[in-house]
Design an enzyme around this catalytic site. Structure first.
Site, PDB file in Angstrom:
ATOM      1  N   SER A  14      -3.089 -12.434   3.575  1.00 44.15           N
ATOM      2  CA  SER A  14      -3.982 -11.896   2.112  1.00 44.15           C
ATOM      3  C   SER A  14      -2.987 -12.850   0.981  1.00 44.15           C
ATOM      4  CB  SER A  14      -3.669 -11.424   1.986  1.00 44.15           C
ATOM      5  OG  SER A  14      -2.994 -10.473   1.897  1.00 44.15           O
ATOM      6  N   LYS A  54       0.813  -1.188  -0.089  1.00 43.57           N
ATOM      7  CA  LYS A  54       0.082   0.186   0.310  1.00 43.57           C
ATOM      8  C   LYS A  54       0.685   1.076   0.158  1.00 43.57           C
ATOM      9  CE  LYS A  54      -3.585  -0.203  -0.460  1.00 43.57           C
ATOM     10  NZ  LYS A  54      -5.030  -0.872  -1.795  1.00 43.57           N
TER      11      LYS A  54
HETATM   12  N1  PMP Z   1      -3.419  -7.950   1.358  1.00 45.65           N
HETATM   13  C1  PMP Z   1      -3.681  -6.296   1.936  1.00 45.65           C
HETATM   14  C2  PMP Z   1      -2.649  -7.428   3.326  1.00 45.65           C
HETATM   15  C3  PMP Z   1      -3.938  -5.046   2.236  1.00 45.65           C
HETATM   16  O1  PMP Z   1      -3.535  -4.389   3.329  1.00 45.65           O
HETATM   17  C4  PMP Z   1      -4.356  -4.860   0.833  1.00 45.65           C
HETATM   18  C5  PMP Z   1      -4.856  -3.383   0.555  1.00 45.65           C
HETATM   19  N2  PMP Z   1      -6.132  -3.523   1.147  1.00 45.65           N
HETATM   20  C6  PMP Z   1      -4.293  -6.298   0.230  1.00 45.65           C
HETATM   21  C7  PMP Z   1      -4.192  -7.751   0.156  1.00 45.65           C
HETATM   22  C8  PMP Z   1      -6.087  -5.828  -1.309  1.00 45.65           C
HETATM   23  O2  PMP Z   1      -4.832  -5.006  -2.236  1.00 45.65           O
HETATM   24  P1  PMP Z   1      -5.670  -4.477  -3.349  1.00 45.65           P
HETATM   25  O3  PMP Z   1      -6.485  -3.254  -1.745  1.00 45.65           O
HETATM   26  O4  PMP Z   1      -4.732  -3.449  -4.424  1.00 45.65           O
HETATM   27  O5  PMP Z   1      -7.538  -4.884  -3.477  1.00 45.65           O
END
Ligand code: PMP
Length: 315
Positions: A276, A59
């Protein structure tokens, strides 16, 4: 509830180009992943190790692009507070960038966010506003929008879910890095969906330069899940930046199987990744099974040290 108070001084912000830490954002390593090698020997798997960013997650990239866009458009100027809703990583990125540039930052997060997350934000000097834990990240998003509506002159609200600078960061940085680091060999790209910025932007950037890249989006299989940062799109507020045409396939990931793969890769390959990122590995395993031969690139959004105080949740 605001836990501390940042000021909104009218003094000038510091120059972006003068910040040594901001220069460290992006250009993360692309690591070869070995865990599926014996099962699928003709599939090469690589992952962008996004915890190498100075704020510890992917991010940092969109946060920087959104701040830059705010400064360039004049929507973010001395006297304003940067306000946004975030369950975590974007908040840390804003807080770090804000501290580096002298921009006051106020973040809305669900009250049940982890103590270490809150402490990190406060460590960078950001304000925290807590929203209803039962409403999750959608509740935080609604509260930030309400605060901005009530005092529009006080706040700059980048709104990561609707801000085109979020995916643009990935068009211009993540996608270019992947093409360069693979020497253009990438055939499949796999990433999870949260704000959807990573998936949509990287897919666009890759397909612009290599139209036959196949893009797979990974989404939590259920509405209630333990994959922080990710969204079950059909039951959440739909992000304005979401573009379904960016992905060719959608892969559901369960919480338990994602946690299991994250645990395994830490022990087998020394990659201590977040949950994630485990979901991204669920996607990799699925695609590897289908293609049997090819070059897969995925992205690990953050590291496992972000989740130490969180109990393993059931799906
Ligand atoms: N995994 C984590 C740990 C995140 O912080 C995020 C951001 N929300 C995401 C996945 C998903 O990324 P994006 O917001 O770019 O879809």
């Amino acid at each position: 509830m605001v836990e501390s108070t940042v000021e909104n001084p009218a003094s000038a912000f510091r120059n972006l180009e003068d910040s040594p830490i901001i220069k460290c954002i992006g250009n993360t390593p692309l690591l070869e992943i070995k865990m599926f090698e014996s099962e699928f020997p003709d599939v090469e798997v690589y992952a962008k190790a996004e915890w190498f960013n100075p704020g510890g997650s992917v991010k940092d990239r969109p946060a920087l692009f959104m701040v830059k866009d705010g400064l360039e458009s004049g929507r973010l100027r001395p006297g304003k507070i940067l306000l946004d809703s975030t369950s975590g990583n974007t908040g840390i990125a804003y807080a770090m960038i804000g501290a580096a540039l002298g921009i006051p930052v106020r973040l809305v997060l669900p009250a049940n966010a982890s103590d270490e997350r809150k402490a990190t934000l406060k460590g960078y000097g950001a304000d925290i506003v807590l929203s209803d834990p039962l409403e999750g990240s959608d509740g935080a998003q609604r509260l930030a929008a309400k605060m901005h509506r009530e005092e529009p002159e006080k706040y700059f609200l980048p709104c990561q879910y609707d801000n085109p600078a979020n995916p643009l960061a990935h068009v211009e940085t993540t996608a270019s890095e992947i093409l360069e680091q693979t020497g253009g060999r990438v055939e499949h790209f796999i990433a999870g969906l949260g704000t959807t910025g990573t998936l949509v932007g990287t897919a666009r950037g890759l397909k612009e330069r290599k139209p036959d890249v196949v893009v797979h989006a990974v989404m939590p299989s259920e509405s209630f899940h333990g994959l922080e940062g990710m969204k079950h799109i059909p039951t959440a507020i739909r992000p304005g930046i979401y573009d379904e045409s960016a992905h060719d396939h959608l892969i559901p990931a369960g919480t338990e199987e994602s946690y299991d793969l994250a645990d395994r890769i830490a022990k087998e390959e020394g990659l201590f990744i977040g949950h994630s990122a485990g979901a991204a590995l669920v996607g990799v395993r699925e695609v590897a099974k289908q293609i049997e031969k090819g070059v897969i690139v995925t992205l690990f959004p953050d590291g496992g040290d972000r989740y130490l105080s969180e109990a393993r949740q059931e799906a």
